[in-house]
Write a protein that holds these residues in place. Structure first.
Motif, PDB file in Angstrom:
ATOM      1  N   UNK A 279       0.930  -1.167   0.199  1.00 45.26           N
ATOM      2  CA  UNK A 279      -0.016  -0.132   0.052  1.00 45.26           C
ATOM      3  C   UNK A 279       0.912   1.114   0.063  1.00 45.26           C
ATOM      4  N   UNK A 280       0.345   2.168  -0.475  1.00 44.32           N
ATOM      5  CA  UNK A 280       0.847   3.550  -0.247  1.00 44.32           C
ATOM      6  C   UNK A 280       1.392   3.951   1.184  1.00 44.32           C
ATOM      7  N   UNK A 281       2.410   4.617   1.456  1.00 50.10           N
ATOM      8  CA  UNK A 281       2.932   4.770   2.638  1.00 50.10           C
ATOM      9  C   UNK A 281       2.833   6.280   3.092  1.00 50.10           C
ATOM     10  N   UNK A 282       2.353   6.593   4.246  1.00 47.56           N
ATOM     11  CA  UNK A 282       2.203   7.957   4.684  1.00 47.56           C
ATOM     12  C   UNK A 282       3.157   8.037   5.765  1.00 47.56           C
ATOM     13  N   UNK A 283       4.438   8.539   5.785  1.00 48.41           N
ATOM     14  CA  UNK A 283       5.196   8.491   6.786  1.00 48.41           C
ATOM     15  C   UNK A 283       5.222   9.739   7.854  1.00 48.41           C
ATOM     16  N   UNK A 284       4.786   9.259   9.031  1.00 43.16           N
ATOM     17  CA  UNK A 284       4.524   9.840  10.144  1.00 43.16           C
ATOM     18  C   UNK A 284       5.881  10.640  10.839  1.00 43.16           C
ATOM     19  N   UNK A 285       6.116  11.888  10.549  1.00 39.38           N
ATOM     20  CA  UNK A 285       7.440  12.365  10.923  1.00 39.38           C
ATOM     21  C   UNK A 285       7.137  13.649  11.838  1.00 39.38           C
ATOM     22  N   UNK A 286       6.064  13.623  12.560  1.00 36.33           N
ATOM     23  CA  UNK A 286       5.616  14.711  13.525  1.00 36.33           C
ATOM     24  C   UNK A 286       6.429  14.560  14.759  1.00 36.33           C
ATOM     25  N   UNK A 287       6.569  15.709  15.583  1.00 39.89           N
ATOM     26  CA  UNK A 287       7.238  15.668  16.875  1.00 39.89           C
ATOM     27  C   UNK A 287       8.783  15.495  16.527  1.00 39.89           C
ATOM     28  N   UNK A 288       9.269  16.066  15.695  1.00 38.07           N
ATOM     29  CA  UNK A 288      10.671  15.941  15.126  1.00 38.07           C
ATOM     30  C   UNK A 288      10.863  14.395  14.919  1.00 38.07           C
ATOM     31  N   UNK A 289      10.123  14.158  14.051  1.00 37.83           N
ATOM     32  CA  UNK A 289      10.275  12.406  13.699  1.00 37.83           C
ATOM     33  C   UNK A 289      10.266  11.549  14.656  1.00 37.83           C
ATOM     34  N   UNK A 290       9.482  11.763  15.719  1.00 40.60           N
ATOM     35  CA  UNK A 290       9.629  10.938  16.933  1.00 40.60           C
ATOM     36  C   UNK A 290      10.825  11.206  17.602  1.00 40.60           C
TER      37      UNK A 290
ATOM     38  N   UNK B  34       4.376  15.857  -0.936  1.00 43.30           N
ATOM     39  CA  UNK B  34       2.913  16.210  -0.134  1.00 43.30           C
ATOM     40  C   UNK B  34       3.005  16.008   1.328  1.00 43.30           C
ATOM     41  N   UNK B  35       2.474  16.833   1.735  1.00 43.42           N
ATOM     42  CA  UNK B  35       2.413  16.960   3.497  1.00 43.42           C
ATOM     43  C   UNK B  35       0.994  17.023   3.946  1.00 43.42           C
ATOM     44  N   UNK B  36       0.794  16.062   4.910  1.00 44.69           N
ATOM     45  CA  UNK B  36      -0.500  16.139   5.761  1.00 44.69           C
ATOM     46  C   UNK B  36      -0.467  16.771   6.924  1.00 44.69           C
ATOM     47  N   UNK B  37      -0.985  17.631   7.160  1.00 51.91           N
ATOM     48  CA  UNK B  37      -1.025  18.426   8.647  1.00 51.91           C
ATOM     49  C   UNK B  37      -2.275  17.767   9.708  1.00 51.91           C
ATOM     50  N   UNK B  38      -1.679  16.782  10.438  1.00 49.08           N
ATOM     51  CA  UNK B  38      -2.836  16.187  11.300  1.00 49.08           C
ATOM     52  C   UNK B  38      -3.451  17.227  12.413  1.00 49.08           C
TER      53      UNK B  38
ATOM     54  N   UNK C  43      -3.075  27.941  11.723  1.00 47.97           N
ATOM     55  CA  UNK C  43      -3.717  29.111  11.529  1.00 47.97           C
ATOM     56  C   UNK C  43      -2.994  30.067  10.532  1.00 47.97           C
ATOM     57  N   UNK C  44      -2.181  29.410   9.746  1.00 51.88           N
ATOM     58  CA  UNK C  44      -1.777  30.042   8.445  1.00 51.88           C
ATOM     59  C   UNK C  44      -2.074  29.554   7.292  1.00 51.88           C
ATOM     60  N   UNK C  45      -3.501  29.771   6.887  1.00 53.40           N
ATOM     61  CA  UNK C  45      -4.319  29.072   5.895  1.00 53.40           C
ATOM     62  C   UNK C  45      -3.444  29.610   4.453  1.00 53.40           C
TER      63      UNK C  45
ATOM     64  N   UNK D 105       2.428  17.362  12.659  1.00 54.73           N
ATOM     65  CA  UNK D 105       1.295  17.835  13.716  1.00 54.73           C
ATOM     66  C   UNK D 105       1.305  19.488  13.763  1.00 54.73           C
ATOM     67  N   UNK D 106       2.185  20.125  13.170  1.00 56.89           N
ATOM     68  CA  UNK D 106       1.977  21.601  13.087  1.00 56.89           C
ATOM     69  C   UNK D 106       2.566  22.033  11.971  1.00 56.89           C
ATOM     70  N   UNK D 107       1.933  23.342  11.730  1.00 55.74           N
ATOM     71  CA  UNK D 107       2.343  24.119  10.296  1.00 55.74           C
ATOM     72  C   UNK D 107       3.990  24.477  10.303  1.00 55.74           C
TER      73      UNK D 107
END
Length: 335
Positions: A25-36, A74-78, A82-84, A58-60
């Motif tokens: 499947x396609x992979x969405x790599x979660x790299x939030x919080x400084x890539x854990x 591409x980036x998904x913001x979870x 506030x900066x649309x 997690x953040x803009x």
């Protein structure tokens, strides 16, 4: 040199390819919080050549840092944003976490990619089943561009019920052109769902045993001071006594770097484990040895011999918390 992290590019790539091969499947790599805790940009740059479907943050501010480093995956913001205008201009996909937030996005009158988060039982954020129809109608009559729909499972125990509800919702809405992602590390091997992509965090960093994945992170430190002590001398705050003659090695790392002050650690060097002595300080950690050690001994604090999973168990927590707390002041070295 202060304590430092070694990030294994080889193991990170191996984990990604293994997950991709096993799930297809396609992979969405979660790299939030400084890539854990592994280093946001270091991890992102390693993964870009593998063409992941998206990065999830997690953040803009995390999204902006990625774009400033000329990374155009591409980036998904979870979280919310506030900066649309930035999200629109730099093609950051936003998550619709509520009807009210959806209306805020629409009022900006900007072309923004969005994914719809459906609440199937996590009861944290996301739209309830009875709000989906309204949301789709609002999106249809706006400049927003719907590109995906997803949910978040609370646990393996709730998977079947939540997945059943999510599949029911999908059956009642047109979704053939949308990216569907309900699976994460804990459920990525399950096949009774419509997910076309999986969000991978824990497994990506080798913190999951299901696929024999490899840990990516090693935390090390060289001592900055060697001190010979007699029995019953006192060490650190609260004057904790040593029980016998030996050597104290002071490592340049402490609770300001993300370690738990209330847990006594063991470290590894020279094929042997050494115990912490005294109270951990903000910037220092003291280790006791019966014998004088060779100059330039490097101590492993997390790694092959002291796993993050073991540390998490000792701390009565989860691996996520251990790595996410590792301070940004710890240098990340790709190897």
């Amino acid at each position: 040199m202060r304590a430092f992290l070694e990030i294994s590019k080889e193991n990170l790539v191996y984990n990604y390819k293994t997950i991709k091969e096993r799930t297809n499947k396609d992979i969405i790599c979660v790299i939030k919080s400084n890539a854990y805790g592994h280093g946001l940009i270091e991890v992102a740059k390693t993964l870009v050549p593998l063409n992941p479907k998206m990065f999830a943050v997690s953040t803009i501010e995390e999204a902006a840092l990625i774009r400033k480093n000329l990374i155009f995956t591409p980036i998904l913001l979870l979280g919310t944003c506030d900066n649309l205008s930035f999200a629109s201009n730099y093609r950051i996909t936003l998550t619709i976490v509520s009807i009210d937030y959806l209306k805020t996005l629409i009022s900006a009158n900007l072309p923004i990619f969005v994914h719809l988060l459906v609440n199937t039982g996590m009861n944290r954020d996301g739209l309830d089943e009875n709000e989906i129809k309204e949301a789709l109608e609002l999106i249809k009559n706006s400049k927003l561009l719907l590109r995906g729909i997803f949910t978040h499972f609370a646990s393996n125990d709730t998977y079947e019920l939540q997945n059943e509800l999510f599949e029911q919702i999908l059956n009642n809405i047109p979704h053939e052109k949308l990216l569907i992602h309900s699976q994460a590390t804990s459920t990525m091997l399950k096949n009774n769902n419509s997910s076309t992509a999986i969000r991978v965090g824990l497994a990506l960093y080798g913190l999951n045993n299901d696929l024999d994945l490899k840990p990516v992170l090693t935390l090390k430190a060289y001592p900055i001071v060697e001190r010979k002590v007699n029995g019953h001398e006192k060490i650190s705050y609260n004057s904790e006594p040593v029980e016998k003659e030996g050597y104290i090695y002071t490592l340049p790392i402490g609770y300001a770097d993300g370690l738990n002050r209330n847990i006594k650690l063991s470290v590894f060097a020279n094929d042997k484990y050494y115990d912490q002595i005294g109270v951990m300080c903000m910037d220092h950690l003291m280790i006791f040895s019966d014998d004088e050690l060779p100059k330039q001994t490097c101590f492993e604090i997390i790694g092959e011999h002291i796993s993050i999973i073991d540390l998490a168990n000792k701390n009565a927590t989860i691996p996520y918390e251990i790595v996410a707390k590792l301070s940004s002041r710890l240098k990340r070295l790709l190897k």
